[in-house]
Design an enzyme around this catalytic site. Structure first.
Site, PDB file in Angstrom:
ATOM      1  N   CYS A 382      -6.154   7.818   6.769  1.00 27.93           N
ATOM      2  CA  CYS A 382      -6.037   7.540   7.879  1.00 27.93           C
ATOM      3  C   CYS A 382      -6.816   8.299   8.922  1.00 27.93           C
ATOM      4  O   CYS A 382      -7.986   8.554   8.768  1.00 27.93           O
ATOM      5  CB  CYS A 382      -4.599   7.215   8.557  1.00 27.93           C
ATOM      6  SG  CYS A 382      -4.732   5.557   9.649  1.00 27.93           S
ATOM      7  N   GLY A 384      -6.894  11.369   8.556  1.00 27.40           N
ATOM      8  CA  GLY A 384      -7.564  12.198   7.408  1.00 27.40           C
ATOM      9  C   GLY A 384      -8.972  11.665   6.917  1.00 27.40           C
ATOM     10  O   GLY A 384      -9.875  12.491   6.884  1.00 27.40           O
ATOM     11  N   HIS A 508      -3.035   3.101   4.182  1.00 31.46           N
ATOM     12  CA  HIS A 508      -2.032   4.261   3.634  1.00 31.46           C
ATOM     13  C   HIS A 508      -1.592   3.701   2.443  1.00 31.46           C
ATOM     14  O   HIS A 508      -0.728   3.104   2.143  1.00 31.46           O
ATOM     15  CB  HIS A 508      -0.838   4.342   4.856  1.00 31.46           C
ATOM     16  CG  HIS A 508      -1.055   4.958   6.136  1.00 31.46           C
ATOM     17  ND1 HIS A 508      -0.703   6.000   6.370  1.00 31.46           N
ATOM     18  CD2 HIS A 508      -1.733   4.312   7.137  1.00 31.46           C
ATOM     19  CE1 HIS A 508      -1.176   6.329   7.468  1.00 31.46           C
ATOM     20  NE2 HIS A 508      -1.666   5.165   8.118  1.00 31.46           N
ATOM     21  N   GLU A 510       0.052   5.246   0.488  1.00 27.79           N
ATOM     22  CA  GLU A 510       1.296   5.797   0.111  1.00 27.79           C
ATOM     23  C   GLU A 510       2.461   4.936   0.326  1.00 27.79           C
ATOM     24  O   GLU A 510       3.595   4.955  -0.376  1.00 27.79           O
ATOM     25  CB  GLU A 510       1.570   7.354   0.706  1.00 27.79           C
ATOM     26  CG  GLU A 510       1.694   6.957   2.352  1.00 27.79           C
ATOM     27  CD  GLU A 510       0.508   6.990   3.181  1.00 27.79           C
ATOM     28  OE1 GLU A 510      -0.673   6.582   2.788  1.00 27.79           O
ATOM     29  OE2 GLU A 510       0.673   7.325   4.510  1.00 27.79           O
TER      30      GLU A 510
END
Ligand code: GLN
Length: 540
Positions: A382, A384, A508, A510
């Site tokens: 994101c 990052g 994301h 994750e």
């Protein structure tokens, strides 16, 4: 079968791990073939945790349908492999908003609107909403906060009413704390007795007690607690500190929590839960001897919960790669050209964390320049990913002062810009681009190879995006846009081919990684990090 409702309350102190206990129970019931879901009721006034910063509430989790949710929903998904939705997380704010809207519409015309019955009715309606879909055999409802809090009273009162209405189809599991007093060398049961009394005062008799403890609770002590609290000794279960939360379902099963719940809800007990895949994961986790060292560059280093889903995704990915995980949090505000080498060179792989705002952003650019230059496996998520794009623009494309318009509205190179659909939005709550969107990947990309497919669907939480006006310049200079949304053509994934592993995702990944189905991008990133660590001769 009729839907069964299990309430999980907490006493004595917060942070006892109601979410983990609820998730563990759900995990066991699912492994017995039941259809289970878990919902969380949070007693704060915010409509959702989307407007809370991580200092207040840890990570904000995002469901597939675009709800900004409590991080416990992440545990629910990781433990059960069952997706949650907006209906799985309700706050006091949502309850009141709905009641007040009804009042304005005239739904209660002529009546005084009160906590009992109007607020409690609305809570009960929300509790039963998932049950009424007919999709679940068991609804586990976690009540946030601690018994005795002013805020949680209407929820507790609703539980009392529901127990009365639902009879055998409803039970209450109460989680408390048994502290160890070092000076006296003793475990103390008094706080548990008090917290059960507090529940009884509001009309709830718990059916099962789960005691958080650092030391083994003796059978004698269990009998004492059972006697004082009106529960049978076999319904007093201990939840002792364990090295990994993923051990908790196993510990709960060893003490027959799943059987107790079945028996107390009048459900036949047949066979054993099918825990083999879970045990395989646990064994990998326990038997790994080598370590992979991953750094997370972000600004919330002092808060382990701020990047909860990333930590867990990495742990799962490491285990499936037969490695232990060692995470080093690197404070992006303190990272600079002078210390970057010392901080990043021991690492096998680097994650550039999501986030908002200017604070700590420069450290992310320093880290990215170093990682790109040293060809270290790097994963931008994101913000990052957006930083990957900005760093590349500044240092490869020569676009001095390139930026995201989030950080600098006047940047001459707005390589990351506010999404078109965001331009008219002024309300902050629930208005980002949220939830799962399709992404088409180029077949020869690292991402497509990792996923083993070119069509994926992952969750988002952002307002800014890659500015496609610059796409040609990036691609010509070696940063490829390898994933895009098929409908809006928003760039979702960038990569630098030729590097060991240099991938940024606007989404994301994750949020979708679970124990039984770890996210393939994390698994591949960790695999690349291990290979790099071995090549670089990092000590494991
Ligand atoms: N602040 C960025 C945006 O809003 C990234 C958000 C994030 O990292 N979740 O687009």
């Amino acid at each position: 079968m009729e839907t069964k409702y299990i309430f999980v309350t907490g006493g004595v102190v917060s942070s006892l791990g109601k979410g983990i206990i609820s998730s563990s129970l759900a995990c066991l019931l699912k492994a017995r073939g039941y259809r289970v879901t878990i919902q969380k009721f949070d007693p704060y006034i915010n409509i959702d945790p989307g407007t809370l910063n991580p200092y207040e509430h840890g990570e904000c989790y995002v469901t597939v349908d675009g709800h900004e949710a409590d991080l416990d929903l992440g545990h629910y998904e990781r433990f059960t492999d069952i997706q949650t939705t907006r209906a799985n997380n309700v706050t006091t704010g949502r309850i009141y908003q709905s009641v007040i809207d009804k009042e304005r519409r005239g739904d209660y015309l002529g009546k005084t609107v009160q906590i009992v019955p109007h607020i409690t009715d609305e809570i009960k309606r929300n509790v039963k909403a998932l049950g009424n879909t007919g999709n679940f055999d068991f609804i586990i409802t976690e009540i946030g906060g601690t018994v005795g809090d002013i805020e949680s009273l209407p929820f507790i009162e609703s539980v009392r009413q529901l127990r009365w209405e639902l009879g055998e189809n409803c039970i209450c599991v109460h989680l408390t704390y048994v502290p160890y007093i070092a000076a006296a060398k003793e475990l103390k049961t008094k706080p548990t007795q008090h917290s059960v009394k507090q529940l009884q005062e509001v009309g709830i008799q718990p059916d099962i007690l789960i005691l958080r403890t650092e030391r083994d609770i003796s059978p004698e002590m269990r009998r004492k607690i059972a006697l004082f609290c009106n529960v049978s000794p076999d319904a007093v279960i201990q939840s002792i500190d364990v090295p990994t939360i993923y051990q908790v379902p196993v510990n709960m099963h060893l003490q027959h929590l799943d059987e107790l719940v079945l028996r107390k809800t009048g459900t036949p007990i047949e066979g054993e839960p099918h825990m083999e895949p879970w045990m395989q994961f646990l064994n990998k986790l326990k038997n790994a001897t080598k370590t992979v060292n991953i750094g997370i560059v972000g600004k919330y280093v002092e808060l382990p919960d701020a990047y909860k889903s990333i930590n867990e995704s990495l742990l799962q990915a490491a285990a499936y790669n037969d490695h232990r995980l060692n995470i080093t949090f690197i404070h992006s505000e303190k990272l600079n050209e002078g210390n970057v080498d010392e901080q990043l060179s021991p690492l096998d792989g680097v994650i550039i964390a999501p986030g908002f705002g200017q604070r700590g952003i420069d450290g992310k650019f320093v880290a990215l320049k170093w990682c790109r230059g040293h060809d270290v496996p790097t994963f931008g998520i994101c913000l990052g990913m957006q930083c990957m794009v900005i760093e590349f623009a500044r240092n490869v494309l020569g676009m001095t002062d390139a930026n995201s318009t989030e950080m600098d509205t006047k940047t001459p190179y707005n390589v990351i810009d506010l999404m078109e659909e965001q331009k008219g939005i002024s309300n902050m709550g629930g208005t980002m681009r949220l939830g799962a969107y399709d992404c088409e990947l180029l077949p020869d990309s690292t991402a497509a190879r990792a996923y083993g497919t070119t069509s994926v669907r992952e969750r988002h939480r952002h307002r800014f995006e890659f500015n496609s006006d610059y796409r040609g310049q990036f691609e010509n200079a070696g940063m490829r846009c390898v994933g895009e949304n098929p409908a809006s053509h928003l760039v979702e994934v960038v990569e630098i081919p030729g590097k060991r592993w240099f991938v940024g995702t606007q989404y994301h990944p994750e949020y979708s990684s679970t124990v039984l189905h770890p996210n393939p991008l994390f698994v591949d990133f960790v695999r690349a990090a291990i290979a790099y660590g071995e090549e670089a001769g990092h000590t494991n």
